[in-house]
Motif scaffolding. Structure first.
Motif, PDB file in Angstrom:
ATOM      1  N   VAL A 143      -0.338  -5.184   4.146  1.00  0.00           N
ATOM      2  CA  VAL A 143      -0.242  -3.785   3.730  1.00  0.00           C
ATOM      3  C   VAL A 143      -0.605  -3.681   2.254  1.00  0.00           C
ATOM      4  O   VAL A 143      -0.196  -4.523   1.435  1.00  0.00           O
ATOM      5  CB  VAL A 143       1.182  -3.230   3.964  1.00  0.00           C
ATOM      6  N   SER A 144      -1.393  -2.642   1.924  1.00  0.00           N
ATOM      7  CA  SER A 144      -1.748  -2.389   0.527  1.00  0.00           C
ATOM      8  C   SER A 144      -0.701  -1.449  -0.064  1.00  0.00           C
ATOM      9  O   SER A 144      -0.633  -0.272   0.301  1.00  0.00           O
ATOM     10  CB  SER A 144      -3.136  -1.743   0.452  1.00  0.00           C
ATOM     11  N   MET A 145       0.141  -1.972  -0.984  1.00  0.00           N
ATOM     12  CA  MET A 145       1.206  -1.165  -1.593  1.00  0.00           C
ATOM     13  C   MET A 145       0.819  -0.839  -3.030  1.00  0.00           C
ATOM     14  O   MET A 145       0.444  -1.728  -3.809  1.00  0.00           O
ATOM     15  CB  MET A 145       2.539  -1.926  -1.571  1.00  0.00           C
ATOM     16  N   SER A 146       0.909   0.454  -3.387  1.00  0.00           N
ATOM     17  CA  SER A 146       0.581   0.887  -4.742  1.00  0.00           C
ATOM     18  C   SER A 146       1.697   1.782  -5.273  1.00  0.00           C
ATOM     19  O   SER A 146       2.551   2.259  -4.524  1.00  0.00           O
ATOM     20  CB  SER A 146      -0.753   1.643  -4.756  1.00  0.00           C
ATOM     21  N   VAL A 194      12.089  13.292  -8.269  1.00  0.00           N
ATOM     22  CA  VAL A 194      11.634  13.154  -6.891  1.00  0.00           C
ATOM     23  C   VAL A 194      11.107  11.743  -6.682  1.00  0.00           C
ATOM     24  O   VAL A 194      10.331  11.223  -7.499  1.00  0.00           O
ATOM     25  CB  VAL A 194      10.522  14.167  -6.559  1.00  0.00           C
ATOM     26  N   VAL A 195      11.552  11.112  -5.589  1.00  0.00           N
ATOM     27  CA  VAL A 195      11.026   9.812  -5.163  1.00  0.00           C
ATOM     28  C   VAL A 195      10.401  10.006  -3.788  1.00  0.00           C
ATOM     29  O   VAL A 195      11.066  10.499  -2.862  1.00  0.00           O
ATOM     30  CB  VAL A 195      12.131   8.736  -5.107  1.00  0.00           C
ATOM     31  N   ALA A 196       9.122   9.633  -3.647  1.00  0.00           N
ATOM     32  CA  ALA A 196       8.407   9.818  -2.377  1.00  0.00           C
ATOM     33  C   ALA A 196       7.815   8.495  -1.919  1.00  0.00           C
ATOM     34  O   ALA A 196       7.306   7.715  -2.727  1.00  0.00           O
ATOM     35  CB  ALA A 196       7.313  10.869  -2.527  1.00  0.00           C
ATOM     36  N   VAL A 197       7.909   8.228  -0.611  1.00  0.00           N
ATOM     37  CA  VAL A 197       7.290   7.043   0.009  1.00  0.00           C
ATOM     38  C   VAL A 197       6.302   7.561   1.047  1.00  0.00           C
ATOM     39  O   VAL A 197       6.695   8.170   2.055  1.00  0.00           O
ATOM     40  CB  VAL A 197       8.356   6.140   0.662  1.00  0.00           C
ATOM     41  N   GLU A 198       4.996   7.330   0.778  1.00  0.00           N
ATOM     42  CA  GLU A 198       3.927   7.865   1.632  1.00  0.00           C
ATOM     43  C   GLU A 198       3.214   6.710   2.323  1.00  0.00           C
ATOM     44  O   GLU A 198       2.883   5.701   1.693  1.00  0.00           O
ATOM     45  CB  GLU A 198       2.954   8.661   0.782  1.00  0.00           C
ATOM     46  N   ASP A 199       2.997   6.856   3.638  1.00  0.00           N
ATOM     47  CA  ASP A 199       2.329   5.778   4.391  1.00  0.00           C
ATOM     48  C   ASP A 199       1.191   6.352   5.216  1.00  0.00           C
ATOM     49  O   ASP A 199       1.063   7.568   5.363  1.00  0.00           O
ATOM     50  CB  ASP A 199       3.322   5.035   5.283  1.00  0.00           C
ATOM     51  N   SER A 200       0.386   5.470   5.744  1.00  0.00           N
ATOM     52  CA  SER A 200      -0.760   5.868   6.588  1.00  0.00           C
ATOM     53  C   SER A 200      -0.486   5.547   8.039  1.00  0.00           C
ATOM     54  O   SER A 200      -1.416   5.239   8.796  1.00  0.00           O
ATOM     55  CB  SER A 200      -2.031   5.137   6.122  1.00  0.00           C
ATOM     56  N   GLY A 201       0.782   5.597   8.436  1.00  0.00           N
ATOM     57  CA  GLY A 201       1.163   5.201   9.784  1.00  0.00           C
ATOM     58  C   GLY A 201       0.922   6.267  10.830  1.00  0.00           C
ATOM     59  O   GLY A 201       0.031   7.121  10.701  1.00  0.00           O
ATOM     60  N   VAL A 203       3.015   1.595   9.848  1.00  0.00           N
ATOM     61  CA  VAL A 203       1.587   1.242   9.705  1.00  0.00           C
ATOM     62  C   VAL A 203       1.230   0.007  10.525  1.00  0.00           C
ATOM     63  O   VAL A 203       0.082  -0.465  10.482  1.00  0.00           O
ATOM     64  CB  VAL A 203       1.237   1.000   8.221  1.00  0.00           C
ATOM     65  N   ARG A 204       2.182  -0.551  11.282  1.00  0.00           N
ATOM     66  CA  ARG A 204       1.935  -1.789  12.015  1.00  0.00           C
ATOM     67  C   ARG A 204       0.816  -1.634  13.035  1.00  0.00           C
ATOM     68  O   ARG A 204       0.062  -2.589  13.298  1.00  0.00           O
ATOM     69  CB  ARG A 204       3.240  -2.201  12.716  1.00  0.00           C
ATOM     70  N   GLU A 205       0.702  -0.426  13.630  1.00  0.00           N
ATOM     71  CA  GLU A 205      -0.320  -0.199  14.659  1.00  0.00           C
ATOM     72  C   GLU A 205      -1.699   0.071  14.066  1.00  0.00           C
ATOM     73  O   GLU A 205      -2.684   0.143  14.812  1.00  0.00           O
ATOM     74  CB  GLU A 205       0.096   0.985  15.539  1.00  0.00           C
ATOM     75  N   ARG A 206      -1.800   0.239  12.766  1.00  0.00           N
ATOM     76  CA  ARG A 206      -3.098   0.509  12.133  1.00  0.00           C
ATOM     77  C   ARG A 206      -3.874  -0.788  11.929  1.00  0.00           C
ATOM     78  O   ARG A 206      -3.298  -1.881  11.891  1.00  0.00           O
ATOM     79  CB  ARG A 206      -2.876   1.186  10.777  1.00  0.00           C
ATOM     80  N   ASP A 207      -5.205  -0.636  11.755  1.00  0.00           N
ATOM     81  CA  ASP A 207      -6.010  -1.790  11.372  1.00  0.00           C
ATOM     82  C   ASP A 207      -5.587  -2.265   9.997  1.00  0.00           C
ATOM     83  O   ASP A 207      -5.066  -1.486   9.181  1.00  0.00           O
ATOM     84  CB  ASP A 207      -7.497  -1.414  11.350  1.00  0.00           C
ATOM     85  N   ALA A 208      -5.809  -3.534   9.712  1.00  0.00           N
ATOM     86  CA  ALA A 208      -5.363  -4.122   8.455  1.00  0.00           C
ATOM     87  C   ALA A 208      -5.937  -3.382   7.262  1.00  0.00           C
ATOM     88  O   ALA A 208      -5.252  -3.213   6.230  1.00  0.00           O
ATOM     89  CB  ALA A 208      -5.755  -5.603   8.396  1.00  0.00           C
ATOM     90  N   ASP A 209      -7.163  -2.895   7.367  1.00  0.00           N
ATOM     91  CA  ASP A 209      -7.775  -2.207   6.224  1.00  0.00           C
ATOM     92  C   ASP A 209      -7.189  -0.813   6.003  1.00  0.00           C
ATOM     93  O   ASP A 209      -7.380  -0.232   4.929  1.00  0.00           O
ATOM     94  CB  ASP A 209      -9.292  -2.079   6.443  1.00  0.00           C
ATOM     95  N   ASP A 210      -6.480  -0.261   7.017  1.00  0.00           N
ATOM     96  CA  ASP A 210      -5.954   1.106   6.908  1.00  0.00           C
ATOM     97  C   ASP A 210      -4.446   1.145   6.644  1.00  0.00           C
ATOM     98  O   ASP A 210      -3.851   2.219   6.659  1.00  0.00           O
ATOM     99  CB  ASP A 210      -6.237   1.879   8.213  1.00  0.00           C
ATOM    100  N   ARG A 211      -3.880  -0.009   6.398  1.00  0.00           N
ATOM    101  CA  ARG A 211      -2.429  -0.051   6.170  1.00  0.00           C
ATOM    102  C   ARG A 211      -2.137   0.148   4.682  1.00  0.00           C
ATOM    103  O   ARG A 211      -2.303  -0.780   3.886  1.00  0.00           O
ATOM    104  CB  ARG A 211      -1.846  -1.375   6.643  1.00  0.00           C
ATOM    105  N   THR A 212      -1.734   1.378   4.336  1.00  0.00           N
ATOM    106  CA  THR A 212      -1.449   1.691   2.931  1.00  0.00           C
ATOM    107  C   THR A 212      -0.028   2.239   2.777  1.00  0.00           C
ATOM    108  O   THR A 212       0.512   2.868   3.678  1.00  0.00           O
ATOM    109  CB  THR A 212      -2.445   2.718   2.372  1.00  0.00           C
ATOM    110  N   LEU A 213       0.510   1.970   1.605  1.00  0.00           N
ATOM    111  CA  LEU A 213       1.863   2.434   1.274  1.00  0.00           C
ATOM    112  C   LEU A 213       1.881   2.798  -0.205  1.00  0.00           C
ATOM    113  O   LEU A 213       1.479   1.988  -1.049  1.00  0.00           O
ATOM    114  CB  LEU A 213       2.889   1.337   1.566  1.00  0.00           C
TER     115      LEU A 213
END
Length: 620
Positions: free
Chosen positions: A490-493, A548-555, A525-535
């Motif tokens: 997962v790409s975490m930023s 404000v604290v926000a956690v955004e994913d591409s799941g 994001v586990r079901e996404r392709d490896a290149d599309d797993r972002t956090l």
């Protein structure tokens, strides 16, 4: 013949004189009767005028001015009767509460005729509704021997006392007396005095009713104030508000001291609060045991305490406690505490009115204690639940944490083996060994840091609300999950606002919330392709006094119907989920004064964000 004629003339003259005398006597009697009738009429008119003036003076007076009006009335009646002293004693079971007296300058006030110690015979007759009167002390019966001695002692020669009633129990006693001369009290005068007594009784009754109404309104205002203060009272503010509430009650009741004792669920005296720092329940074991049984404890003198209260008696003497009354506080059939007050007088300590007021006030304090105990129990259960949540969340990081610990441990082993090889050569490279030892120390610190962070996350205990930097909390969680992020590809930023104000909260619980949201995103994001797993983890200011604290994913995102349900306990969209993580997280954020929400992203995935109020104590 001549003598006979003279006798007839003389007889006629005598008859005429007798007739004239009788006429004169009849005229004198008639004149005296007219004068007496005129005097009686004038006296009656004077009395009726006095009664009208007295009634008018007592009717149109506010309760606060009735005492002064009664004193004026006593002076008017005393002057009318030509007596030396007059008084109105208001009667309350247990002793007179108010005395109004009149006497000319130089004369002392009359004694209280309802004093059973000095006037037992008079007091008993008045309680039965009888009039007490005597023109001379010699008229008193033999059974009034104590009364006779008391009247002689205060110089009373003649006296009349009438019970004051207004269609109910006795309100008081109206008395008039003479000390300079004896005075008769005929039935006709007593009947007039009865009419006067009705005016005095009506004034006392109205005063009592108005004062009772005012007292009731004051009590209702006090109860409303206490109920409002305690209804939204948190356990953290309980001590301060209880102290303030006790002060209000002490001032209202007019007592000296007030204390509140709390009993724990096992019956022990868990805590106590006091206006004056004197109430330690351990110093009063007998009283505390009585309260725990649901008994009222009241005494006016220490001599009234039983031998079982020897320890309590010594404590009362030590603290110089006056007459005391203590009432148990019950919720249902459970005694949750006790209210203890030191009364200003013996009569006050045993007053039925005081007991009624204490019972009403006690209900408010009892429910406040019950709510506090319930809140503390709920808090304990929440802490247990959040602790379970942390353990569960960290269990999902087993592989990541094993990797975090395995790296420094493997490096330590390799460096130790290298150091041993260097020691086996003939010429030892001390510089190389020193570098190896430094590496071992660094790796050991890395492993210790992992263990320290784990211990902090797994610890149990009370909440510690302190000033916190939200970015630090996010960074600490990111450090914990960094290996897991790599393992899951997962790409975490991060998009962290470097100018955030500080917040106030419990560090471990807020870490738990961020960790739970990050782990949920990693699962999403586990079901996404490896290149599309972002956090992405983002911190910002919301434009108001909050962060404000926000956690955004591409799941996979959130179904619209589940936007709120996912925060319900035991509801989950995961096959192996427990449905507690988000419920615990929302509970934690709510307890911090913030809000936790979720929403699907327009381009896929979901965003969970929560707000935290700014720490006003740290604000510039």
């Amino acid at each position: 013949m001549r003598l006979e004629a003279q006798s007839l003339v003389l007889g006629a003259a005598v008859a005429l004189i007798v007739a004239e005398t009788l006429v004169i006597l009849w005229l004198l009697l008639r004149r005296s009767a007219r004068r007496r009738t005129k005097f009686v009429i004038e006296e009656r008119l004077r009395f009726e005028a006095l009664l009208a003036e007295l009634s008018a003076g007592l009717i149109h007076v506010a309760a606060s001015g009735i005492d002064a009006a009664l004193e004026r009335g006593l002076r008017q009646v005393g002057t009318f009767l030509g007596v030396d002293r007059g008084s109105v004693d208001e009667y309350v079971e247990g002793g007179p509460s108010v005395r109004i007296a009149w006497a000319p300058p130089g004369l002392e006030e009359p004694p209280r005729v309802m004093d059973s110690d000095q006037f037992p015979w008079s007091a008993e007759k008045l309680r039965r509704g009888d009039v007490v009167r005597f023109a001379s002390k010699d008229e008193l019966p033999e059974e009034a021997v104590i009364d006779r001695a008391s009247f002689e002692r205060v110089g009373t020669r003649s006296k009349v006392s009438l019970p004051l009633r207004a269609g109910g129990p006795m309100l008081g006693v109206l008395s008039f007396g003479s000390v300079r001369a004896e005075r008769a009290w005929p039935d006709e005068l007593i009947e007039r005095l009865r009419l006067l007594s009705e005016a005095f009784a009506g004034a006392l009754e109205r005063k009592r009713m108005e004062l009772a109404l005012g007292e009731r309104l004051r009590l209702e205002k006090l109860l409303s104030s206490l109920a409002t203060a305690f209804s939204h009272l948190s356990a953290g503010d309980f001590d301060r508000e209880v102290q303030r509430g006790l002060r209000q009650v002490v001032d209202f009741l007019g007592v000296d001291r007030g204390s509140l004792i709390e009993f724990s669920r096992d019956g022990r005296a868990a805590h106590s609060w006091a206006i004056e720092e004197w109430m330690d329940a351990d110093e009063f074991p007998w009283m505390t045991a009585r309260l725990q049984r649901g008994d009222v404890v009241s005494f006016s003198q220490l001599e009234q305490l039983s031998d079982e209260a020897a320890v309590d008696r010594q404590s009362y003497l030590k603290h110089r406690v006056k007459p005391q009354v203590a009432v148990p506080l019950l919720v249902g059939s459970t005694v949750v505490g006790g209210l203890v007050f030191s009364a200003a007088s013996a009569e006050r300590a045993t007053s039925g009115e005081l007991m009624e007021q204490l019972n009403l006030v006690g209900d408010v304090f009892a429910h406040a204690l019950s709510r506090k105990q319930g809140e503390l129990e709920a808090r304990r259960l929440r802490q247990e639940l959040t602790h379970i949540g942390r353990v569960s969340a960290l269990g999902e990081l087993t592989a990541s944490l094993a990797h975090e610990l395995n790296q420094p441990l493997t490096a330590i082993l390799s460096n130790a083996q290298a150091a041993r090889r260097l020691l086996d050569v003939d010429v030892v490279n001390l510089h190389g060994i020193r570098e190896i030892l430094n590496d071992i120390i660094d790796d050991d610190n890395r492993a210790a840091a992992v263990i320290h962070r784990l211990r902090l996350m797994l610890k149990k205990g009370d909440l510690e609300f302190v000033s916190l930097d939200v970015n630090e909390i996010v960074s600490e969680v990111a450090w914990l999950v960094r290996s897991d992020v790599v393992i899951r590809h997962v790409s975490m930023s991060f998009e962290l606002d470097t100018d955030l104000p500080r917040v106030r909260g419990d560090r471990v619980q807020l870490q738990q919330v961020v960790l739970n949201l990050v782990l949920n995103s990693l699962d999403a994001v586990r079901e996404r392709d490896a290149d599309d797993r972002t956090l992405v983890i983002r911190t910002t200011k919301d434009g108001g006094p909050a962060v404000v604290v926000a956690v955004e994913d591409s799941g996979i995102g959130i179904d619209e119907k589940d936007t709120e349900r996912i925060f319900e306990p035991l509801y989950t969209t995961k096959q192996d989920g427990l449905g507690m993580g988000l419920a615990i997280a929302r509970t934690i954020i709510n307890a911090h004064g913030g809000q936790l929400e979720a929403a699907s992203n327009i381009h896929g995935g979901a965003t969970f964000q929560f707000t935290l109020p700014v720490d006003t104590e740290d604000a510039p």
